[in-house]
Motif scaffolding. Structure first.
Motif, short mmCIF file in Angstrom:
data_model
loop_
_atom_site.label_atom_id
_atom_site.label_comp_id
_atom_site.label_asym_id
_atom_site.label_seq_id
_atom_site.Cartn_x
_atom_site.Cartn_y
_atom_site.Cartn_z
N TRP A 1 25.36 6.24 -5.45
CA TRP A 1 25.11 6.98 -6.43
C TRP A 1 23.52 7.18 -6.21
CZ3 TRP A 1 27.74 5.30 -11.47
CH2 TRP A 1 29.08 5.43 -11.60
N SER A 2 22.69 6.48 -5.51
CA SER A 2 21.08 6.68 -5.47
C SER A 2 20.74 7.64 -4.10
CB SER A 2 20.38 5.25 -5.42
OG SER A 2 20.66 4.61 -6.30
N ARG B 1 0.80 -1.15 -0.03
CA ARG B 1 -0.12 -0.14 0.13
C ARG B 1 1.06 1.25 0.05
NH1 ARG B 1 -4.93 -0.55 4.32
NH2 ARG B 1 -5.41 1.56 3.17
N TYR B 2 2.08 1.14 0.69
CA TYR B 2 2.85 2.31 0.88
C TYR B 2 3.54 2.42 -0.61
CZ TYR B 2 6.73 5.63 2.33
OH TYR B 2 7.53 6.67 2.27
N ALA B 3 4.05 1.46 -1.19
CA ALA B 3 4.55 1.62 -2.45
C ALA B 3 3.64 1.99 -3.57
CB ALA B 3 5.23 0.19 -2.80
N SER B 4 2.44 1.84 -3.53
CA SER B 4 1.54 2.19 -4.67
C SER B 4 1.08 3.55 -4.35
CB SER B 4 0.28 1.05 -4.53
OG SER B 4 -0.48 1.35 -3.16
N ARG C 1 12.49 6.64 -1.30
CA ARG C 1 11.61 6.27 -0.05
C ARG C 1 11.15 4.75 -0.04
NH1 ARG C 1 7.89 11.59 1.54
NH2 ARG C 1 9.80 12.89 1.98
N VAL C 2 10.66 4.41 -1.40
CA VAL C 2 10.18 2.96 -1.44
C VAL C 2 11.17 1.86 -1.09
CG1 VAL C 2 9.10 1.21 -3.12
CG2 VAL C 2 8.16 3.72 -2.84
N ARG C 3 12.29 2.40 -1.79
CA ARG C 3 13.57 1.27 -1.44
C ARG C 3 13.75 1.17 0.05
NH1 ARG C 3 15.72 3.73 -6.06
NH2 ARG C 3 17.42 4.92 -4.67
N GLY D 1 18.20 -1.80 -3.95
CA GLY D 1 18.06 -1.28 -5.05
C GLY D 1 19.08 0.05 -5.52
N ASP D 2 19.75 0.29 -4.43
CA ASP D 2 20.60 1.60 -4.42
C ASP D 2 21.99 1.11 -5.56
OD1 ASP D 2 19.13 3.11 -3.10
OD2 ASP D 2 20.28 3.35 -1.29
#
Length: 384
Positions: A243-244, A110-113, A120-122, A198-199
């Motif tokens: 880099w992210s 729900r937070y990611a959507s 923030r999602v990562r 994912g970074d």
């Protein structure tokens, strides 16, 4: 006949009750998922059906196995009850882990959507992963302790363990110093937002993407599909490039070392033409300028932007390849030159002119006397 019928009724009734309850719960969750599609919790809870059925079946057998009058069961009643109790504890722990996983994954989904910020999602994904690992470890430890306490004599063992807890704690702390350091470093990474799944990072000169984060180690997937496994304490004790950090958008540079006669304005026009055809360029910014000079070359820097680390790498490679190919084809004189000719020979030093021989004293006196003025007579040629 009765000794055979009772086990069949108890076991068959327990299995039938388990199947009916599992089917009813699955239908209820399916209806709730259909009515509330915006909440993925109900669909995720359906995965808890296997451990739920094991819990129901074990609890039913644990409560009704005493009704079995078979001599084999009567002789081993205590052992069967103990085994069923152990299975019930393990199945309950399994069910708790699945329910916690469903609740956490539902919250994350729900937070990611609802959040468009990929960083923030990562970050939340990293925290959720570590939280689930902590919950699983805690539930497993509690379940193992509960299972051990079902054995007789464990109270005395627990008393002796508590009595020697001080010595054991000191020895374990010294022996597991590195492990405990990694454990606390994992908490720091998870909730300190230092690095996320994912970074894009650069560690020990290797460029890659963070693929997995645990409480003790971190896995980085490099561009050539290798996996670098590093202790999490590395990221809390040594500097590294992220880099992210602060956003996925990136700016990249491409350097060229060219001759002083390089057509910089034409290169600027060609760079814009190359970027217009490059899908990796996000059209935020670009530039080309001479940033340094040497006695033999100039340094030209091209700046491009992209939406993430993968695209910035593609954009830099595209600019480097196409701009060099254009220079080789259209302006080869702009490429740097290296002098390979032989050095000129050094000219010989000039020699001084030889001095004229001086006349002897008597000849000079005779000549001066003939002139009558004390000067040497000039020799003449020819007649007269």
């Amino acid at each position: 006949m009765e000794n055979l019928l009772r086990p069949l009724i108890v076991i068959g009734g327990s299995v039938l009750l388990t199947l009916l309850v599992g089917l009813a719960v699955d239908r209820l969750l399916r209806r709730a998922d259909t009515r509330h599609p915006e909440t993925p919790l109900w669909g995720l809870l359906r995965r808890c059906r296997p451990p739920l059925q094991v819990v129901i079946l074990t609890a039913t057998l644990r409560a009704s196995y005493g009704e079995i009058r078979h001599p084999l069961v009567a002789d081993h009643r205590a052992g069967i009850g103990h085994v069923l109790w152990l299975v019930l504890i393990a199945a309950s722990a399994w069910l708790v882990v699945h329910m916690a996983s469903a609740a956490v994954e539902s919250t994350y989904a729900r937070y990611a959507s609802a959040t468009r910020d990929a960083a923030r999602v990562r970050r939340v994904r990293t925290q959720v992963t570590l939280i689930m690992r902590i919950v699983t470890a805690v539930v497993a430890v509690v379940a193992a302790a509960a299972m051990l306490l079902t054995f007789p004599g464990m109270e005395k063992l627990g008393t002796s363990m508590l009595a020697s807890a001080g010595i054991i704690g000191i020895v374990a702390g010294v022996a597991a110093q590195s492990t405990l350091g990694n454990l606390f470093a994992g908490f720091q990474i998870a909730f300190g937002d230092m690095v996320r799944i994912g970074d894009t990072v650069v560690v020990d000169g290797e460029w890659g993407t963070v693929e997995e984060v645990t409480l003790t180690f971190l896995a980085v997937r490099t561009w050539d599909e290798r996996r670098i496994t590093m202790p999490v304490s590395y990221f809390t004790g040594k500097p590294f490039e992220n880099w992210s950090r602060g956003g996925a958008q990136m700016t990249g540079t491409v350097f060229f070392h060219l001759d002083h006669s390089a057509p910089v304005p034409l290169m600027r026009e060609k760079l814009r033409e190359i970027l217009d055809g490059c899908e990796a360029w996000d059209r935020r910014d670009w530039s080309l300028a001479v940033t340094d000079t040497t006695p033999t070359t100039i340094q030209v820097r091209a700046v491009v932007t992209a939406k993430d680390a993968d695209d910035i790498w593609t954009a830099r490679c595209t600019v480097r390849e196409q701009l060099l190919a254009w220079l080789c084809e259209k302006h080869p004189y702009a490429l740097p030159k290296v002098a390979t000719g032989e050095a000129a020979a050094r000219p010989p030093a000039p020699r001084s002119a030889p001095e004229a021989p001086r006349p002897r004293a008597e000849e000079a006196h005779t000549t001066a006397a003939q002139n009558g003025d004390g000067t040497a007579a000039t020799p003449r040629t020819g007649r007269g």
